[in-house]
Design an enzyme around this catalytic site. Structure first.
Site, PDB file in Angstrom:
ATOM      1  N   GLY A 226       0.685  -1.313  -0.029  1.00  0.00           N
ATOM      2  CA  GLY A 226       0.108   0.069   0.099  1.00  0.00           C
ATOM      3  C   GLY A 226       0.750   1.266  -0.133  1.00  0.00           C
ATOM      4  O   GLY A 226       0.557   2.189  -0.750  1.00  0.00           O
ATOM      5  N   ASP A 255       5.231  -9.961   6.267  1.00  0.00           N
ATOM      6  CA  ASP A 255       4.608 -11.314   5.772  1.00  0.00           C
ATOM      7  C   ASP A 255       5.170 -11.859   4.539  1.00  0.00           C
ATOM      8  O   ASP A 255       5.087 -12.935   3.926  1.00  0.00           O
ATOM      9  CB  ASP A 255       3.279 -10.977   5.291  1.00  0.00           C
ATOM     10  CG  ASP A 255       2.239 -10.758   6.510  1.00  0.00           C
ATOM     11  OD1 ASP A 255       2.704 -10.882   7.620  1.00  0.00           O
ATOM     12  OD2 ASP A 255       1.089 -10.025   6.178  1.00  0.00           O
ATOM     13  N   MET A 298       1.730 -13.966  12.039  1.00  0.00           N
ATOM     14  CA  MET A 298       1.370 -13.086  10.977  1.00  0.00           C
ATOM     15  C   MET A 298       1.252 -13.732   9.556  1.00  0.00           C
ATOM     16  O   MET A 298       1.667 -14.964   9.480  1.00  0.00           O
ATOM     17  CB  MET A 298       2.203 -11.943  10.774  1.00  0.00           C
ATOM     18  CG  MET A 298       2.348 -11.135  11.987  1.00  0.00           C
ATOM     19  SD  MET A 298       3.526 -11.911  13.444  1.00  0.00           S
ATOM     20  CE  MET A 298       4.811 -11.664  12.777  1.00  0.00           C
ATOM     21  N   TYR A 411       2.339  -9.014  18.046  1.00  0.00           N
ATOM     22  CA  TYR A 411       3.236  -7.910  18.187  1.00  0.00           C
ATOM     23  C   TYR A 411       4.543  -7.903  18.946  1.00  0.00           C
ATOM     24  O   TYR A 411       5.240  -6.962  18.816  1.00  0.00           O
ATOM     25  CB  TYR A 411       2.109  -6.772  19.021  1.00  0.00           C
ATOM     26  CG  TYR A 411       0.727  -6.731  18.240  1.00  0.00           C
ATOM     27  CD1 TYR A 411       1.008  -5.498  17.138  1.00  0.00           C
ATOM     28  CD2 TYR A 411      -0.421  -7.373  18.532  1.00  0.00           C
ATOM     29  CE1 TYR A 411      -0.144  -5.365  16.724  1.00  0.00           C
ATOM     30  CE2 TYR A 411      -1.509  -6.905  17.790  1.00  0.00           C
ATOM     31  CZ  TYR A 411      -1.253  -5.872  16.711  1.00  0.00           C
ATOM     32  OH  TYR A 411      -2.610  -5.544  15.962  1.00  0.00           O
TER      33      TYR A 411
END
Length: 519
Positions: A226, A255, A298, A411
């Site tokens: 993004g 990822d 993740m 996290y």
């Protein structure tokens, strides 16, 4: 100082290669045919560039007599004529010697090789660079920031570097911090990013206005797909205004879902840190009768962390990823496999990626297509959901009571400093970005392609996502390691193979056949 792929670089035919047909950029290269595709002129009346305009940006394709195809990146001289050039300060550095360039490179799609050039398009005291980090946290962010600042200073004599705080919105909120080698000296030892980050906040017109008002002429943007889309739109607006500003992207995603490049920084650290959670789940499961350890890792759309962490651990009995559908009830389902494994060894460990099984959650929950500020779909917590489903299933079987331990280290993994491997990798990415910007290249992202660092057009890393191919050998190795069922029927496997073949980009039929044959 430039280099290209050597004749002994690989034993197989790769999908992409790195190639640099000239030792310095030249808009008119002899014996090379340059063509432009998918170009849609931008109206000068528009003050804002839409986020989807990057798909229609000018693409540079160079073909050679030997059959190679170079998918080139933009250059400042494409839209600013008569730019002066200067000798590269590195020309007297013995570590950067001239390498012979091979113009008879083999057929296939190539990218321009990263590295320093003989001539640069910026003088050292002219450069005013800025760095911004966007999106989620990832190990290695501070290392990239440090290396950009230090290498601009020590290699090119650049003293003016600005840190944009808080992501894209920091450009027009005027949150900045001057960056010097002294300021960033020890930041690679910390997790997170000293600049702060955020999702969204992309206003192209305001961002470019800020760049222009501040006199910034090199922009280093660190973020995922993004963020790279946003960087592409910023570049298009800068080119429309005719500004001498190099826009460079450094791809970041924990990822590992950015295509074309071999891997993204932070991935090795994430896999390594995931071992701690898996080991804890294994210890817990071994210590209780019929105990199941569930670890959520993740992987919104791609299951690379779960797959590699499972392979590295050897303590995992079942790995579930978004690319491989599974079902719970019935013969061959997940519940049946859990019962079998508990009967065999009395305990088991399940690793599940956060994007796995979302179709099953949608069926049993009322979910809305909500998105975060970056446009990513908000996912349900599959770890808690599958833990509850397992408990409910075995509650109906009083003869097999179970214990279940659920661990979510998401996290914890994202916030740690990068390991040694990622620190080295971040350094190489920063070097490639700096050399490219100083040489006048713009509108590109950096990364290794088949082991060689290259300059890749923005559209290449934003047009799709890198995903685990469940018909590939790596997934087969995982199935062999865990001895879990594939949860697939033959129709699913056939369909996946068909999609893999159809998505292989820019390869002739002959090369594609060779690519498949060498896997």
């Amino acid at each position: 100082m430039d280099s290209t792929i050597s004749s002994s670089a690989s034993l197989s035919i790769p999908k992409f290669r790195c190639f640099d047909p000239t030792y310095a950029y030249s808009p008119t290269t002899a014996n090379h045919r340059r063509s432009f595709s998918n170009f849609s002129p931008t109206s000068k009346a528009s003050s804002r560039v839409n986020m989807v305009d990057f798909e229609n940006s000018e693409r540079k394709i160079v073909t050679g007599d030997s059959g190679y195809v170079l998918e080139d990146v933009p250059h400042l001289s494409d839209y600013i004529p008569d730019l002066p050039t200067y000798p590269n300060p590195l020309q007297d550095n013995h570590s950067y010697s001239v390498i012979v360039v091979h113009k008879d490179s083999p057929r296939g799609t190539h990218f321009r090789r990263a590295g320093p050039r003989q001539r640069v398009y910026y003088e050292s005291d002219e450069v005013y660079a800025c760095i911004v980090t966007c999106g989620g946290l990832c190990p290695g962010l501070n290392t990239v920031i440090r290396e950009i600042v230090c290498d601009l200073h020590y290699m090119y004599g650049v003293n003016k570097v600005l840190g944009i705080e808080g992501g894209y919105r920091g450009f027009y909120a005027r949150n900045t911090i001057p960056l010097t080698p002294k300021v960033v000296n020890d930041i690679h030892k910390r997790g997170g990013t000293i600049l702060g980050t955020s999702r969204g906040g992309h206003d192209t017109s305001k961002i470019v206005d800020s760049i222009q008002d501040r006199g910034i002429n090199q922009v280093y943007i660190i973020g995922g797909d993004g963020t790279q889309k946003g960087a592409s739109v910023i570049f298009e607006e800068i080119r429309r205004r005719g500004l001498k500003v190099a826009v460079t992207g450094i791809p970041k995603t924990i990822d590992n879902d950015i295509p074309v490049i071999d891997k993204s920084f932070g991935f090795d650290t994430a896999v390594e840190e995931a071992q701690r959670a898996i080991n804890a789940a294994h210890v817990e499961s071994e210590s209780f009768d019929n105990c199941i350890g569930v670890v959520k890792l993740m992987g919104r759309y791609s299951g690379f962390i779960a797959m590699y962490a499972t392979l590295a651990s050897r303590d995992v009995d079942c790995c579930l990823i978004p690319e491989s559908p599974f079902y719970l009830e019935g013969p061959g389902g997940l519940f049946e496999f859990i019962e079998k494994r508990l009967q065999e060894q009395g305990h088991m460990v399940i690793v599940i990626a956060e994007g796995a099984g979302q179709d099953l959650l949608t069926e049993c929950m009322r979910t809305m297509d909500q998105q975060d500020a970056s446009g990513n779909k908000l996912l349900q917590d599959v770890g808690l959901w599958i833990s509850q489903k397992i408990k409910e299933h075995f509650a109906k079987r009083p003869k097999m009571p179970i214990n279940l331990k659920y661990i979510d280290p998401t996290y914890m993994i994202r916030a740690i400093p990068s390991n040694a491997s990622d620190n080295v990798y971040c350094t190489l990415l920063a070097h490639s970005a700096i050399h490219g910007a100083m040489a006048g290249y713009t509108g590109f992202t950096v990364g290794p392609v088949n082991g060689r660092h290259a300059y890749i057009p923005f559209h290449r890393v934003t047009e799709r996502q890198n995903k685990v191919v469940i018909t590939d050998r790596m997934w087969a190795r995982l199935l062999s390691s865990t001895n879990q069922p594939s949860f697939l029927d033959p129709k699913d496997i056939s369909r996946s193979k068909t999609e893999e073949v159809s998505e292989t980009p820019l390869l002739s039929a002959e090369n594609h056949a060779q690519e498949i044959a060498t896997k």
